[in-house]
Design a protein around this motif. Structure first.
Motif, PDB file in Angstrom:
ATOM      1  N   HIS A 257     -73.031 -77.844 -74.066  1.00  0.00           N
ATOM      2  CA  HIS A 257     -74.046 -78.681 -73.429  1.00  0.00           C
ATOM      3  C   HIS A 257     -73.444 -79.841 -72.643  1.00  0.00           C
ATOM      4  CE1 HIS A 257     -77.824 -76.839 -74.636  1.00  0.00           C
ATOM      5  NE2 HIS A 257     -77.163 -76.426 -75.694  1.00  0.00           N
ATOM      6  N   LEU A 260     -72.998 -78.078 -69.473  1.00  0.00           N
ATOM      7  CA  LEU A 260     -74.286 -77.756 -68.851  1.00  0.00           C
ATOM      8  C   LEU A 260     -74.910 -78.987 -68.205  1.00  0.00           C
ATOM      9  CD1 LEU A 260     -75.821 -75.459 -71.631  1.00  0.00           C
ATOM     10  CD2 LEU A 260     -74.967 -74.715 -69.400  1.00  0.00           C
ATOM     11  N   TYR A 268     -81.067 -79.523 -65.817  1.00  0.00           N
ATOM     12  CA  TYR A 268     -80.659 -79.278 -67.202  1.00  0.00           C
ATOM     13  C   TYR A 268     -81.822 -79.260 -68.196  1.00  0.00           C
ATOM     14  CZ  TYR A 268     -78.681 -80.244 -71.817  1.00  0.00           C
ATOM     15  OH  TYR A 268     -78.387 -80.222 -73.159  1.00  0.00           O
TER      16      TYR A 268
END
Length: 325
Positions: A257, A260, A268
């Motif tokens: 994450h 990401l 996101y």
């Protein structure tokens, strides 16, 4: 090094044996973007296409570098990793181009190769830029796939192939591995950039401070390892299909994450992430900033064709690294 890429005559036997002697290759297109393996589109005379992956030394632009021995993301390339990881994603219900053939015995070329389904050339990154509304559904579907991956838990971290062979070392905490990895990246990058050399101790102290807030963990999720919207193709049916899957590992989902958040930006939240440890996330985010300095600076020293893009990426992350101090 002088790089000799595949020519149509090189894949004649492969085409004949995989598709029949009555099928003919009409074009062999080497696709851009890959830096560790060669990616080619084979066009046949019946208008069908397939993708060929080639794991060969002359297709890999990355020079060697010092590594942390138990870093599960080191040397994340090769046909074995691809095959094991493809099976794991399929079992988790995650869409990826179908594997049609894998050859590790040199039957066709002097390297490992795989044939996979051609799902098209449209990346999620391109779709997000061109038509954000049209990207909403693939983003949502990708978020569902990521939640399935990140809730597929195991008691050990590491590459899936190594875990299957009981060869994944488990002597240290994951956050200590990442701390050593980040410090190694800092040392290597500081040699190439005076700004980092001047700030070396402050950056190292900041890393240690972030690491000190992270508590222990004993279960790990399935992560892609370097997932950005350019590593997701969107099929004609609007399905997101993950590619570049050799880095798949069991690890802290915060590592995924952190990447990401950087790669998907404002989009996101559409991925609807699982619950995350904020301290671990912040530490991994900074470690990835350093990785995105060292890696681009290192590959920019080679004959990689898009050298300026790598230098710009490194410079942007140098600014981020210094701004956090």
């Amino acid at each position: 090094m002088t790089r000799a890429f595949l020519q149509p005559d090189d894949v004649g036997d492969l085409v004949a044996q995989q598709f029949g002697a009555d099928r003919r290759l009409t074009a062999l297109d080497r696709l851009t973007g890959g830096s560790k393996k060669g990616v080619y589109r084979l066009r046949l005379d019946d208008q069908t296409t397939v993708i060929l992956y080639v794991w060969a030394a002359n297709e890999n632009y990355w020079p060697p570098s010092p590594t942390v021995p138990d870093d599960p993301f080191t040397d994340a390339s090769g046909a074995e990793l691809f095959a094991v990881n493809h099976a794991a994603l399929t079992a988790a219900g995650v869409r990826t181009p179908r594997l049609l053939m894998l050859d590790r015995d040199g039957r066709y070329l002097h390297s490992d190769v795989a044939l996979v389904e051609d799902v098209g050339a449209l990346t999620l990154e391109a779709l997000m830029e061109r038509d954000p509304a049209a990207a909403a559904m693939p983003l949502s579907t990708l978020g569902e796939a990521l939640r399935r991956m990140h809730t597929t838990l195991g008691p050990h971290y590491g590459k899936l192939a190594a875990i299957a062979r009981d060869e994944a070392p488990q002597t240290r905490r994951t956050e200590d591995i990442i701390a050593d990895r980040a410090l190694s990246h800092l040392v290597a990058a500081a040699i190439r950039d005076a700004r980092l050399a001047d700030a070396h101790e402050r950056i190292a102290d900041h890393l240690r401070h972030l690491r000190s807030a992270v508590g222990p963990r004993q279960t790990y999720g399935l992560v892609h390892g370097e997932l950005g919207p350019d590593h997701v193709l969107v099929t004609a049916a609007g399905e997101p299909a993950m590619i570049d899957i050799e880095g798949l590992a069991y690890f802290d989902v915060e590592w995924e994450h952190a990447g990401l958040q950087m790669r998907f930006g404002d989009a996101y939240p559409a991925l609807r992430p699982v619950d995350l440890d904020p301290h671990r996330l912040e530490f991994y985010r900074y470690a990835q900033v350093l990785s995105l300095i060292e890696g681009p600076l290192r590959i920019a020293d080679t004959d990689f064709p898009n050298r300026q893009w790598m230098l710009d990426l490194a410079d942007w992350n140098i600014t981020r690294a210094l701004a956090a101090l």
